[in-house]
Motif scaffolding. Sequence first.
Motif, PDB file in Angstrom:
ATOM      1  N   ASN A   1     -35.447   0.593 -16.884  1.00 52.75           N
ATOM      2  CA  ASN A   1     -34.963   1.750 -16.140  1.00 52.75           C
ATOM      3  C   ASN A   1     -34.406   1.396 -14.768  1.00 52.75           C
ATOM      4  OD1 ASN A   1     -36.242   3.136 -18.258  1.00 52.75           O
ATOM      5  ND2 ASN A   1     -38.096   3.382 -17.060  1.00 52.75           N
ATOM      6  N   HIS A   2     -34.907   0.333 -14.150  1.00 49.98           N
ATOM      7  CA  HIS A   2     -34.569   0.097 -12.746  1.00 49.98           C
ATOM      8  C   HIS A   2     -33.436  -0.897 -12.534  1.00 49.98           C
ATOM      9  CE1 HIS A   2     -36.863  -3.707 -12.868  1.00 49.98           C
ATOM     10  NE2 HIS A   2     -36.231  -3.998 -11.733  1.00 49.98           N
ATOM     11  N   CYS A   3     -33.045  -1.638 -13.520  1.00 48.34           N
ATOM     12  CA  CYS A   3     -32.016  -2.662 -13.368  1.00 48.34           C
ATOM     13  C   CYS A   3     -30.646  -2.016 -13.128  1.00 48.34           C
ATOM     14  CB  CYS A   3     -31.968  -3.538 -14.612  1.00 48.34           C
ATOM     15  SG  CYS A   3     -30.572  -4.684 -14.638  1.00 48.34           S
ATOM     16  N   PRO A   4     -29.941  -2.390 -12.067  1.00 49.54           N
ATOM     17  CA  PRO A   4     -28.635  -1.779 -11.811  1.00 49.54           C
ATOM     18  C   PRO A   4     -27.609  -2.070 -12.908  1.00 49.54           C
ATOM     19  CG  PRO A   4     -29.072  -3.563 -10.254  1.00 49.54           C
ATOM     20  CD  PRO A   4     -30.331  -3.331 -11.022  1.00 49.54           C
ATOM     21  N   TYR A   5     -27.765  -3.170 -13.636  1.00 51.48           N
ATOM     22  CA  TYR A   5     -26.852  -3.480 -14.733  1.00 51.48           C
ATOM     23  C   TYR A   5     -27.059  -2.516 -15.891  1.00 51.48           C
ATOM     24  CZ  TYR A   5     -25.806  -7.698 -12.145  1.00 51.48           C
ATOM     25  OH  TYR A   5     -25.404  -8.556 -11.162  1.00 51.48           O
ATOM     26  N   VAL A   6     -28.309  -2.145 -16.171  1.00 47.99           N
ATOM     27  CA  VAL A   6     -28.601  -1.170 -17.225  1.00 47.99           C
ATOM     28  C   VAL A   6     -28.161   0.218 -16.780  1.00 47.99           C
ATOM     29  CG1 VAL A   6     -30.416  -0.071 -18.595  1.00 47.99           C
ATOM     30  CG2 VAL A   6     -30.514  -2.527 -18.151  1.00 47.99           C
ATOM     31  N   VAL A   7     -28.479   0.591 -15.542  1.00 47.32           N
ATOM     32  CA  VAL A   7     -28.096   1.902 -15.033  1.00 47.32           C
ATOM     33  C   VAL A   7     -26.579   2.087 -15.145  1.00 47.32           C
ATOM     34  CG1 VAL A   7     -28.015   3.348 -12.961  1.00 47.32           C
ATOM     35  CG2 VAL A   7     -30.109   2.095 -13.527  1.00 47.32           C
TER      36      VAL A   7
ATOM     37  N   THR B   1     -31.928  -7.888 -18.676  1.00 51.29           N
ATOM     38  CA  THR B   1     -31.622  -6.512 -19.040  1.00 51.29           C
ATOM     39  C   THR B   1     -30.256  -6.178 -18.461  1.00 51.29           C
ATOM     40  OG1 THR B   1     -32.776  -5.672 -17.062  1.00 51.29           O
ATOM     41  CG2 THR B   1     -34.047  -5.798 -19.103  1.00 51.29           C
ATOM     42  N   PRO B   2     -29.316  -5.770 -19.318  1.00 54.72           N
ATOM     43  CA  PRO B   2     -29.454  -5.600 -20.770  1.00 54.72           C
ATOM     44  C   PRO B   2     -29.227  -6.908 -21.524  1.00 54.72           C
ATOM     45  CG  PRO B   2     -27.265  -4.905 -20.093  1.00 54.72           C
ATOM     46  CD  PRO B   2     -27.994  -5.316 -18.829  1.00 54.72           C
ATOM     47  N   ASP B   3     -29.883  -7.031 -22.654  1.00 59.22           N
ATOM     48  CA  ASP B   3     -29.724  -8.171 -23.557  1.00 59.22           C
ATOM     49  C   ASP B   3     -29.575  -7.573 -24.954  1.00 59.22           C
ATOM     50  OD1 ASP B   3     -29.673 -10.704 -24.667  1.00 59.22           O
ATOM     51  OD2 ASP B   3     -31.555 -11.353 -23.758  1.00 59.22           O
ATOM     52  N   PHE B   4     -28.406  -7.782 -25.567  1.00 63.03           N
ATOM     53  CA  PHE B   4     -28.068  -7.136 -26.843  1.00 63.03           C
ATOM     54  C   PHE B   4     -28.103  -8.139 -27.991  1.00 63.03           C
ATOM     55  CE2 PHE B   4     -25.703  -4.763 -23.568  1.00 63.03           C
ATOM     56  CZ  PHE B   4     -26.251  -3.506 -23.754  1.00 63.03           C
ATOM     57  N   PHE B   5     -28.774  -7.762 -29.077  1.00 59.87           N
ATOM     58  CA  PHE B   5     -28.869  -8.563 -30.296  1.00 59.87           C
ATOM     59  C   PHE B   5     -28.309  -7.732 -31.448  1.00 59.87           C
ATOM     60  CE2 PHE B   5     -32.006 -10.160 -27.414  1.00 59.87           C
ATOM     61  CZ  PHE B   5     -32.184 -11.499 -27.701  1.00 59.87           C
TER      62      PHE B   5
ATOM     63  N   GLY C   1     -24.023 -10.711 -27.060  1.00 57.88           N
ATOM     64  CA  GLY C   1     -23.035 -10.620 -26.002  1.00 57.88           C
ATOM     65  C   GLY C   1     -23.208  -9.367 -25.175  1.00 57.88           C
ATOM     66  N   ARG C   2     -22.179  -9.073 -24.408  1.00 55.52           N
ATOM     67  CA  ARG C   2     -22.244  -7.932 -23.502  1.00 55.52           C
ATOM     68  C   ARG C   2     -21.797  -6.639 -24.194  1.00 55.52           C
ATOM     69  NH1 ARG C   2     -17.216  -9.510 -19.456  1.00 55.52           N
ATOM     70  NH2 ARG C   2     -15.568  -9.384 -21.042  1.00 55.52           N
ATOM     71  N   LEU C   3     -22.068  -5.523 -23.524  1.00 57.01           N
ATOM     72  CA  LEU C   3     -21.674  -4.219 -24.046  1.00 57.01           C
ATOM     73  C   LEU C   3     -20.155  -4.088 -24.057  1.00 57.01           C
ATOM     74  CD1 LEU C   3     -22.744  -1.353 -24.933  1.00 57.01           C
ATOM     75  CD2 LEU C   3     -22.278  -0.669 -22.580  1.00 57.01           C
ATOM     76  N   ASP C   4     -19.544  -4.409 -22.930  1.00 62.65           N
ATOM     77  CA  ASP C   4     -18.100  -4.232 -22.817  1.00 62.65           C
ATOM     78  C   ASP C   4     -17.546  -5.048 -21.652  1.00 62.65           C
ATOM     79  OD1 ASP C   4     -18.593  -2.768 -20.417  1.00 62.65           O
ATOM     80  OD2 ASP C   4     -18.614  -0.873 -21.495  1.00 62.65           O
ATOM     81  N   SER C   5     -16.236  -4.962 -21.478  1.00 60.43           N
ATOM     82  CA  SER C   5     -15.576  -5.731 -20.427  1.00 60.43           C
ATOM     83  C   SER C   5     -15.728  -5.102 -19.048  1.00 60.43           C
ATOM     84  CB  SER C   5     -14.086  -5.881 -20.762  1.00 60.43           C
ATOM     85  OG  SER C   5     -13.474  -4.596 -20.827  1.00 60.43           O
ATOM     86  N   ALA C   6     -16.185  -3.855 -18.960  1.00 57.89           N
ATOM     87  CA  ALA C   6     -16.280  -3.172 -17.670  1.00 57.89           C
ATOM     88  C   ALA C   6     -17.500  -3.594 -16.864  1.00 57.89           C
ATOM     89  CB  ALA C   6     -16.282  -1.655 -17.870  1.00 57.89           C
ATOM     90  N   GLY C   7     -18.609  -3.866 -17.537  1.00 58.12           N
ATOM     91  CA  GLY C   7     -19.829  -4.231 -16.814  1.00 58.12           C
ATOM     92  C   GLY C   7     -20.239  -3.135 -15.861  1.00 58.12           C
ATOM     93  N   MET C   8     -20.371  -3.475 -14.586  1.00 63.10           N
ATOM     94  CA  MET C   8     -20.818  -2.508 -13.586  1.00 63.10           C
ATOM     95  C   MET C   8     -19.660  -1.699 -12.992  1.00 63.10           C
ATOM     96  SD  MET C   8     -23.901  -4.553 -11.713  1.00 63.10           S
ATOM     97  CE  MET C   8     -24.384  -3.140 -10.741  1.00 63.10           C
ATOM     98  N   ARG C   9     -18.448  -1.995 -13.415  1.00 64.55           N
ATOM     99  CA  ARG C   9     -17.276  -1.254 -12.920  1.00 64.55           C
ATOM    100  C   ARG C   9     -17.085   0.035 -13.728  1.00 64.55           C
ATOM    101  NH1 ARG C   9     -15.680  -6.211 -14.124  1.00 64.55           N
ATOM    102  NH2 ARG C   9     -14.207  -5.478 -15.697  1.00 64.55           N
ATOM    103  N   PRO C  10     -16.230   0.940 -13.235  1.00 65.78           N
ATOM    104  CA  PRO C  10     -15.928   2.148 -14.019  1.00 65.78           C
ATOM    105  C   PRO C  10     -15.359   1.762 -15.393  1.00 65.78           C
ATOM    106  CG  PRO C  10     -15.126   2.379 -11.768  1.00 65.78           C
ATOM    107  CD  PRO C  10     -15.589   0.947 -11.925  1.00 65.78           C
ATOM    108  N   PRO C  11     -15.628   2.573 -16.408  1.00 63.03           N
ATOM    109  CA  PRO C  11     -15.298   2.185 -17.781  1.00 63.03           C
ATOM    110  C   PRO C  11     -13.834   2.338 -18.198  1.00 63.03           C
ATOM    111  CG  PRO C  11     -16.362   4.319 -17.775  1.00 63.03           C
ATOM    112  CD  PRO C  11     -16.402   3.812 -16.352  1.00 63.03           C
ATOM    113  N   GLU C  12     -12.977   2.855 -17.352  1.00 63.93           N
ATOM    114  CA  GLU C  12     -11.583   3.060 -17.743  1.00 63.93           C
ATOM    115  C   GLU C  12     -10.961   1.743 -18.197  1.00 63.93           C
ATOM    116  OE1 GLU C  12     -12.808   4.244 -14.725  1.00 63.93           O
ATOM    117  OE2 GLU C  12     -13.094   6.236 -15.580  1.00 63.93           O
ATOM    118  N   GLY C  13     -10.351   1.768 -19.364  1.00 62.70           N
ATOM    119  CA  GLY C  13      -9.678   0.592 -19.893  1.00 62.70           C
ATOM    120  C   GLY C  13     -10.596  -0.497 -20.422  1.00 62.70           C
TER     121      GLY C  13
END
Length: 183
Positions: free
Chosen positions: A46-52, A121-125, A137-149
């Motif tokens: 819950n507290h990790c800024p990457y997950v948030v 966190t996050p760690d995806f399998f 791997g990662r969720l997407d190319s945006a990471g902590m940035r806004p998700p546009e594109g």
Amino acid sequence: MALLDTPLCNFGAAAPDFSLAEPDGRVHSLADVAGPNGLLVAFVCNHCPYVVAVADRLANDATELQDNGIGVVAIMSNDYRDYAADSPDNMRAFAAKHGWTFPYLVDEDQSVGQAYGAVCTPDFFGYNAALELQYRGRLDSAGMRPPEGRIRELVDAMLEISKTGEGPRDQTPSMGCSIKWRS
């Protein structure tokens, strides 16, 4: 808070079995959460800024995966006694706030996180229908940035896995805060 990258995918590794409870006490096993076309196991907190930063996108992506017969489960392996923000009560509130439609389980003794080799966190399998690892791997190319594109790497990989049984060979590691192991 140490920033870590996940290791490369160990293609074909079997999903370790587990039996873990949600904060309300409802127990789920590996067999309960696996879908007919595969399974995504996400180690989060819950507290990790990457997950948030990705929690809402994870909710939307998970719904699409579930609609395609891929099971989704989130597991919290942090030592919540030292990190109160990750307590079971806060897990329940976090999942509700972000509209998660999948189980969010407490890894009370941290054995499941260790069995999977989760590091951050996050760690995806991502697993195929035979529960063989095909994505780390990662969720997407945006990471902590806004998700546009953004490029939805996890969704694209899991949909490919659901159809072919195999994940892409080119995967970008996930990045996040270290799992808070007990000493």
